[in-house]
Design a protein around this motif. Structure first.
Motif, PDB file in Angstrom:
ATOM      1  N   ALA A 174      -2.578  37.276 -10.605  1.00  0.00           N
ATOM      2  CA  ALA A 174      -3.854  37.997 -10.681  1.00  0.00           C
ATOM      3  C   ALA A 174      -4.951  37.220  -9.962  1.00  0.00           C
ATOM      4  O   ALA A 174      -5.811  37.814  -9.283  1.00  0.00           O
ATOM      5  CB  ALA A 174      -4.230  38.232 -12.138  1.00  0.00           C
ATOM      6  N   GLU A 175      -4.939  35.895 -10.091  1.00  0.00           N
ATOM      7  CA  GLU A 175      -5.935  35.075  -9.402  1.00  0.00           C
ATOM      8  C   GLU A 175      -5.794  35.194  -7.886  1.00  0.00           C
ATOM      9  O   GLU A 175      -6.792  35.313  -7.166  1.00  0.00           O
ATOM     10  CB  GLU A 175      -5.777  33.615  -9.831  1.00  0.00           C
ATOM     11  CG  GLU A 175      -6.165  33.339 -11.261  1.00  0.00           C
ATOM     12  CD  GLU A 175      -7.263  32.302 -11.365  1.00  0.00           C
ATOM     13  OE1 GLU A 175      -8.396  32.690 -11.770  1.00  0.00           O
ATOM     14  OE2 GLU A 175      -6.996  31.131 -11.047  1.00  0.00           O
ATOM     15  N   ALA A 177      -4.398  37.672  -6.233  1.00  0.00           N
ATOM     16  CA  ALA A 177      -4.753  39.031  -5.820  1.00  0.00           C
ATOM     17  C   ALA A 177      -6.263  39.170  -5.697  1.00  0.00           C
ATOM     18  O   ALA A 177      -6.779  39.786  -4.742  1.00  0.00           O
ATOM     19  CB  ALA A 177      -4.194  40.042  -6.827  1.00  0.00           C
ATOM     20  N   ARG A 178      -6.993  38.597  -6.657  1.00  0.00           N
ATOM     21  CA  ARG A 178      -8.453  38.629  -6.592  1.00  0.00           C
ATOM     22  C   ARG A 178      -8.957  37.821  -5.390  1.00  0.00           C
ATOM     23  O   ARG A 178      -9.864  38.257  -4.676  1.00  0.00           O
ATOM     24  CB  ARG A 178      -9.026  38.079  -7.896  1.00  0.00           C
ATOM     25  CG  ARG A 178     -10.535  38.219  -8.017  1.00  0.00           C
ATOM     26  CD  ARG A 178     -11.010  38.029  -9.445  1.00  0.00           C
ATOM     27  NE  ARG A 178     -10.685  36.712  -9.959  1.00  0.00           N
ATOM     28  CZ  ARG A 178      -9.776  36.473 -10.902  1.00  0.00           C
ATOM     29  NH1 ARG A 178      -9.067  37.467 -11.406  1.00  0.00           N
ATOM     30  NH2 ARG A 178      -9.546  35.245 -11.342  1.00  0.00           N
ATOM     31  N   LEU A 179      -8.365  36.673  -5.164  1.00  0.00           N
ATOM     32  CA  LEU A 179      -8.755  35.844  -4.022  1.00  0.00           C
ATOM     33  C   LEU A 179      -8.524  36.590  -2.709  1.00  0.00           C
ATOM     34  O   LEU A 179      -9.368  36.560  -1.806  1.00  0.00           O
ATOM     35  CB  LEU A 179      -7.945  34.546  -4.039  1.00  0.00           C
ATOM     36  CG  LEU A 179      -8.244  33.508  -2.957  1.00  0.00           C
ATOM     37  CD1 LEU A 179      -9.677  33.008  -3.066  1.00  0.00           C
ATOM     38  CD2 LEU A 179      -7.271  32.341  -3.063  1.00  0.00           C
ATOM     39  N   LYS A 180      -7.404  37.291  -2.623  1.00  0.00           N
ATOM     40  CA  LYS A 180      -7.100  38.046  -1.412  1.00  0.00           C
ATOM     41  C   LYS A 180      -8.144  39.125  -1.152  1.00  0.00           C
ATOM     42  O   LYS A 180      -8.584  39.327  -0.007  1.00  0.00           O
ATOM     43  CB  LYS A 180      -5.713  38.680  -1.536  1.00  0.00           C
ATOM     44  CG  LYS A 180      -5.191  39.327  -0.267  1.00  0.00           C
ATOM     45  CD  LYS A 180      -3.741  39.725  -0.428  1.00  0.00           C
ATOM     46  CE  LYS A 180      -3.156  40.202   0.894  1.00  0.00           C
ATOM     47  NZ  LYS A 180      -1.693  40.486   0.767  1.00  0.00           N
ATOM     48  N   SER A 181      -8.585  39.799  -2.202  1.00  0.00           N
ATOM     49  CA  SER A 181      -9.606  40.847  -2.027  1.00  0.00           C
ATOM     50  C   SER A 181     -10.940  40.247  -1.610  1.00  0.00           C
ATOM     51  O   SER A 181     -11.666  40.830  -0.806  1.00  0.00           O
ATOM     52  CB  SER A 181      -9.767  41.651  -3.329  1.00  0.00           C
ATOM     53  OG  SER A 181     -10.392  40.886  -4.344  1.00  0.00           O
ATOM     54  N   TRP A 182     -11.275  39.071  -2.110  1.00  0.00           N
ATOM     55  CA  TRP A 182     -12.513  38.412  -1.725  1.00  0.00           C
ATOM     56  C   TRP A 182     -12.474  37.969  -0.264  1.00  0.00           C
ATOM     57  O   TRP A 182     -13.465  38.073   0.450  1.00  0.00           O
ATOM     58  CB  TRP A 182     -12.776  37.208  -2.619  1.00  0.00           C
ATOM     59  CG  TRP A 182     -13.167  37.544  -4.019  1.00  0.00           C
ATOM     60  CD1 TRP A 182     -13.703  38.726  -4.468  1.00  0.00           C
ATOM     61  CD2 TRP A 182     -13.045  36.705  -5.177  1.00  0.00           C
ATOM     62  NE1 TRP A 182     -13.919  38.678  -5.819  1.00  0.00           N
ATOM     63  CE2 TRP A 182     -13.535  37.450  -6.281  1.00  0.00           C
ATOM     64  CE3 TRP A 182     -12.587  35.416  -5.389  1.00  0.00           C
ATOM     65  CZ2 TRP A 182     -13.576  36.925  -7.573  1.00  0.00           C
ATOM     66  CZ3 TRP A 182     -12.612  34.885  -6.664  1.00  0.00           C
ATOM     67  CH2 TRP A 182     -13.103  35.634  -7.739  1.00  0.00           C
ATOM     68  N   ARG A 192     -20.236  33.811  -5.490  1.00  0.00           N
ATOM     69  CA  ARG A 192     -18.879  34.331  -5.284  1.00  0.00           C
ATOM     70  C   ARG A 192     -18.000  33.276  -4.598  1.00  0.00           C
ATOM     71  O   ARG A 192     -16.822  33.122  -4.925  1.00  0.00           O
ATOM     72  CB  ARG A 192     -18.949  35.622  -4.442  1.00  0.00           C
ATOM     73  CG  ARG A 192     -17.606  36.181  -3.999  1.00  0.00           C
ATOM     74  CD  ARG A 192     -16.657  36.482  -5.150  1.00  0.00           C
ATOM     75  NE  ARG A 192     -17.211  37.383  -6.135  1.00  0.00           N
ATOM     76  CZ  ARG A 192     -17.248  38.710  -6.024  1.00  0.00           C
ATOM     77  NH1 ARG A 192     -16.755  39.302  -4.944  1.00  0.00           N
ATOM     78  NH2 ARG A 192     -17.767  39.443  -6.984  1.00  0.00           N
ATOM     79  N   VAL A 199     -10.655  29.143  -8.045  1.00  0.00           N
ATOM     80  CA  VAL A 199      -9.259  29.579  -7.996  1.00  0.00           C
ATOM     81  C   VAL A 199      -8.417  28.555  -7.243  1.00  0.00           C
ATOM     82  O   VAL A 199      -7.347  28.143  -7.699  1.00  0.00           O
ATOM     83  CB  VAL A 199      -9.142  30.967  -7.330  1.00  0.00           C
ATOM     84  CG1 VAL A 199      -7.671  31.334  -7.115  1.00  0.00           C
ATOM     85  CG2 VAL A 199      -9.833  32.030  -8.178  1.00  0.00           C
ATOM     86  N   THR A 270      -2.944  33.566   1.076  1.00  0.00           N
ATOM     87  CA  THR A 270      -2.838  34.802   0.299  1.00  0.00           C
ATOM     88  C   THR A 270      -1.796  35.751   0.884  1.00  0.00           C
ATOM     89  O   THR A 270      -1.224  36.563   0.147  1.00  0.00           O
ATOM     90  CB  THR A 270      -4.209  35.512   0.200  1.00  0.00           C
ATOM     91  OG1 THR A 270      -4.742  35.726   1.514  1.00  0.00           O
ATOM     92  CG2 THR A 270      -5.189  34.669  -0.605  1.00  0.00           C
TER      93      THR A 270
END
Length: 285
Positions: A174-175, A177-182, A192, A199, A270
């Motif tokens: 999940a971390e 995946a969030r990093l990839k979106s950022w 941000r 992470v 990522t």
């Protein structure tokens, strides 16, 4: 008190060396051929036990109180005391990452994380010569170091319950995946960007601890690749904080483009990190 594994001085020394390198930028390091993600609950327990012992061995209450007192009186620390403060804070940060990673809530306990946060704000304040902020945060730190609070922090740490291996794997995915979106975003605020770096820092701490306990080339390469990103992001974050302190930037609102050297490394990481494949060791726990 929870019964924990204990490790010899040589292992603690190796942990210290790994933590000292966790923001060193190696310009030629590359990702391993296969990113290692497997971690059993027993390995998680050993990692957490080592991180707790590492913290307790070097985060000496009397030393930290003395440093806080010096800051109250002078607003700054001499070079040797700055190094001592940095080393103590590094042990706190490393344990905070461990508590978030391995603990079932994936969140450090309140008093412990408050102490780490105050130490970070205090360091920013004396680095940027903000006398009023130094005074306020040094007083807060002294308050967090009085014996009843210190004892409560110890109890908080001992009370943390381990997640299982599947939960730990899901948290890491999940971390990432969030990093990839950022990373896909066009611009970031300082706030941000700091969340992104946390992470990365948590992942550095995981691979640093794993390679300390069980030397492995793939884990070592992952540690060094993450350390390079961590170092680049740390230097940039220091600049953002300094600009905000000088009134040249709104840390929470002003956007800035992610530098290309950081973006390329994050994109490679990522893209390669396995977000969906089934991990047999986790599923079996």
């Amino acid at each position: 008190m929870t019964t924990r594994s204990t490790y010899p001085a040589a292992v603690l020394d190796a942990m210290f060396e790994a933590v000292e390198m966790d923001d060193v930028v190696d310009p030629v390091v590359s990702l391993p051929a296969s990113i290692p993600v497997a971690c059993t609950q027993e390995e998680m327990r050993r990692c957490l036990d080592l991180c707790i012992q590492f913290w307790r061995a070097g985060a000496i209450r009397a030393d930290l109180r003395k440093l806080a007192t010096t800051l109250l009186h002078t607003g700054d620390l001499p070079p040797d005391a700055r190094i001592r403060y940095k080393h103590i804070r590094a042990r706190y940060k490393h344990l905070r990452f461990a508590l978030v990673l391995y603990g079932k809530p994936h969140k450090a306990p309140l008093l412990f994380r408050s102490t780490v946060a105050v130490m970070g704000h205090l360091q920013d304040a004396f680095r940027n010569r903000q006398r009023a902020a130094v005074l306020g945060y040094a007083l807060l730190l002294r308050g967090l170091l009085i014996w009843p609070v210190w004892a409560a922090v110890q109890r908080e740490v001992d009370a943390v319950r381990l997640d299982n291996a599947a939960g730990f794997l899901a948290f890491r995915r999940a971390e990432f995946a969030r990093l990839k979106s950022w990373v896909l975003g066009k611009a970031l605020t300082g706030h941000r960007f700091h969340a992104m770096r946390k992470v990365i820092s948590r992942q550095v701490s995981f691979y640093d601890t794993m390679r300390t306990l069980e030397p492995d080339d793939q884990v070592y390469r992952m540690s060094r690749f993450l350390s390079a990103i961590n170092g680049l992001m740390g230097s940039l974050h220091d600049e953002l904080v300094e600009q905000a302190s000088a009134g040249h930037r709104d840390y929470h609102k002003d956007d800035f483009p992610l530098p290309e050297d950081i973006r390329c490394r994050l994109e490679a990481l990522t893209a390669r990190y396995p977000l969906t494949a089934v991990d047999r060791s986790a599923a079996a726990s």
